[in-house]
Design an enzyme around this catalytic site. Structure first.
Site, PDB file in Angstrom:
ATOM      1  N   ASP A   1      16.148  98.401 -46.424  1.00 38.18           N
ATOM      2  CA  ASP A   1      16.052  99.312 -45.273  1.00 38.18           C
ATOM      3  C   ASP A   1      17.123  98.967 -44.241  1.00 38.18           C
ATOM      4  OD1 ASP A   1      13.874 100.740 -46.261  1.00 38.18           O
ATOM      5  OD2 ASP A   1      12.788 100.676 -44.359  1.00 38.18           O
TER       6      ASP A   1
ATOM      7  N   ASP B   1      16.069  84.986 -43.925  1.00 36.31           N
ATOM      8  CA  ASP B   1      16.213  85.232 -42.479  1.00 36.31           C
ATOM      9  C   ASP B   1      17.690  85.318 -42.103  1.00 36.31           C
ATOM     10  OD1 ASP B   1      16.367  82.539 -43.167  1.00 36.31           O
ATOM     11  OD2 ASP B   1      15.324  81.813 -41.381  1.00 36.31           O
TER      12      ASP B   1
ATOM     13  N   TYR C   1       4.109  91.804 -54.381  1.00 32.67           N
ATOM     14  CA  TYR C   1       3.561  93.160 -54.497  1.00 32.67           C
ATOM     15  C   TYR C   1       2.492  93.244 -55.583  1.00 32.67           C
ATOM     16  CZ  TYR C   1       6.688  95.999 -51.559  1.00 32.67           C
ATOM     17  OH  TYR C   1       7.339  96.605 -50.519  1.00 32.67           O
TER      18      TYR C   1
ATOM     19  N   LYS D   1      13.925  82.084 -50.026  1.00 29.78           N
ATOM     20  CA  LYS D   1      13.402  81.286 -48.907  1.00 29.78           C
ATOM     21  C   LYS D   1      13.055  79.930 -49.512  1.00 29.78           C
ATOM     22  CE  LYS D   1      12.085  80.860 -44.595  1.00 29.78           C
ATOM     23  NZ  LYS D   1      13.023  80.901 -43.452  1.00 29.78           N
TER      24      LYS D   1
ATOM     25  N   ASP E   1      12.694  94.924 -50.387  1.00 25.87           N
ATOM     26  CA  ASP E   1      12.167  96.078 -49.650  1.00 25.87           C
ATOM     27  C   ASP E   1      12.708  96.063 -48.227  1.00 25.87           C
ATOM     28  OD1 ASP E   1      10.479  98.304 -49.051  1.00 25.87           O
ATOM     29  OD2 ASP E   1       9.109  96.919 -48.043  1.00 25.87           O
TER      30      ASP E   1
HETATM   31  C1  IPM Z   1      10.306 101.493 -51.013  1.00 25.77           C
HETATM   32  C2  IPM Z   1       9.023 101.809 -50.280  1.00 25.77           C
HETATM   33  C3  IPM Z   1       7.864 101.416 -51.156  1.00 25.77           C
HETATM   34  C4  IPM Z   1       7.941  99.929 -51.404  1.00 25.77           C
HETATM   35  C5  IPM Z   1       6.461 101.823 -50.618  1.00 25.77           C
HETATM   36  C6  IPM Z   1       6.404 103.299 -50.300  1.00 25.77           C
HETATM   37  C7  IPM Z   1       5.366 101.434 -51.552  1.00 25.77           C
HETATM   38  O1  IPM Z   1       8.994 101.167 -49.043  1.00 25.77           O
HETATM   39  O2  IPM Z   1      10.511 102.052 -52.101  1.00 25.77           O
HETATM   40  O3  IPM Z   1      11.101 100.713 -50.492  1.00 25.77           O
HETATM   41  O4  IPM Z   1       7.450  99.135 -50.581  1.00 25.77           O
HETATM   42  O5  IPM Z   1       8.486  99.535 -52.426  1.00 25.77           O
HETATM   43 MG    MG Z   2      10.831 100.220 -48.533  1.00 28.14          MG
END
Ligand code: IPM
Ligand code: MG
Length: 358
Positions: free
Chosen positions: A250, A222, A140, A190, A246
């Protein structure tokens, strides 16, 4: 006197923050916390007002605060802006500017919501895992980065890099978290392909010797993604870099039925923190009183625990949320159609939590 900066941001941000703000005010009175709050701008709202996704004033005030509570940033209105001027940049800049390297993302399944998950109930019931994501390093932020060259022949590139001290400090957070939980830590990398994660694995192994009680394992990312949807209860704490964290967070969020339920904390070494829901700004439902404010309300609870040393107030909020869920109240995103459920909007959900706090 603790001072808290409130950043509503965009989309559903203002709605969910209004409810979280009311909850904060209530526990502030009930537990005599002496908290004062101030609103500042971030994201698209800040771009519209000042041209910058993170105005200098916001960062300065955030750095001088005890904690920051954030709604969400971003929306289609700002999608065509250059990368550096987008709302998301405001979020990345405040994370880096406050040195918030440790991102804690718990994925906890409330028993009442077990049937809201897209996974079979027996796979997810009782799920309680914590993802520890490194937040201000890795690909990032790595340099060099960019897009270069002649049209048609351009090259885009980023750099994934971690220094040993960076790996070590996030590792310590994760080992300490594991010590306070079930003493199991899975480090995700990885290392079969990427040198940066060969080093990551080496540092985690070295740290592991300082934590003999913690059962440390390693997993390729993975496989970790697959295991998260196959048998998520095998995990207690997971630690990983910025990009993998990240993505995996999710996936973990969705195991619980709704990303609308999950809070997060981003901490620096002074335990100053930024607290925000894991979900985004959901522009498609903004302004319609449809958003789920519970992730933001639970972020207040995490803030009280980690930055304000108010565990009783934090617990009171968690209990209130649990009792509201037990009573059958659901925002649309966590409704399953089961009997006994009552669908309510954002405002009414916030109201119910306030009532349960009494
Ligand atoms: C998160 C989001 C952020 C990230 C974005 C909005 C920059 O997806 O907080 O997980 O990638 O960190
Ligand atoms: Mg995110």
């Amino acid at each position: 006197m603790p001072n808290i900066i409130l950043l509503s941001g965009d989309g559903i941000g203002p709605e969910i923050m209004a409810e979280a703000g009311r909850v904060l005010d209530r526990v502030n009175q009930q537990h005599a916390l002496g908290v004062s709050t101030e609103q500042c701008l971030i994201g698209g709202a800040a771009i519209d007002a000042t041209g910058e996704p993170l105005p200098e004033e916001t960062l300065t005030k955030a750095k001088n605060s005890d904690a920051v509570l954030l709604g969400a940033v971003g929306g289609p209105k700002w999608d065509s802006l250059p990368m550096d001027k987008r709302p998301e940049k405001g979020l990345l800049k405040i994370r880096a500017g406050m040195d918030l390297f440790a991102n804690l993302r718990p994925a906890l399944l409330y028993p009442e919501l077990a049937s809201a998950s897209t996974l079979k109930e027996e796979v997810v019931s009782g799920l309680d895992l914590l993802i520890v994501r490194e937040l201000i390093g890795g690909i990032y932020f790595g340099e060099p980065r960019g897009i270069e060259g002649e049209p048609g022949q351009r090259v885009g590139y980023n750099t994934d890099r971690y220094s040993e001290p960076e790996i070590e400090r996030i590792g310590r957070i994760a080992f300490d978290a594991a010590m306070a939980r079930d003493k199991k830590l899975c480090s995700v990398d990885k290392a079969n392909v990427l040198e940066v994660t060969v080093l990551w694995r080496e540092v985690m192994d070295r740290l592991g010797q300082e934590y003999p009680e913690v059962e440390l394992s390693h997993m390729y990312v993975d496989n970790a993604a697959m295991q998260l949807v196959r048998a998520p209860k095998q995990f207690d704490v997971m630690v990983t870099g910025n990009l993998f964290g990240d993505i995996l967070s999710d996936a973990a969020a969705m195991l619980t039925g709704s990303i609308g339920m999950l809070p997060s904390a981003s901490l620096n070494s002074q335990k100053q923190g930024l607290y925000e829901p894991c979900h985004g700004s959901a522009p498609d439902i903004a302004g319609q009183d449809l958003a789920n404010p519970l992730a933001t309300i639970l972020s207040v609870s995490m803030m009280l625990l980690h930055s304000l040393n108010a565990p009783k107030a934090a617990q009171a909020i968690e209990d209130a949320v649990k009792s509201v869920l037990a009573s059958g109240l659901r925002t649309k995103d966590i409704a399953t159609g089961a009997s006994g459920e009552q669908i309510v909007g954002c405002r009414a959900m916030g109201e119910a939590v306030l009532k349960a706090l009494n």
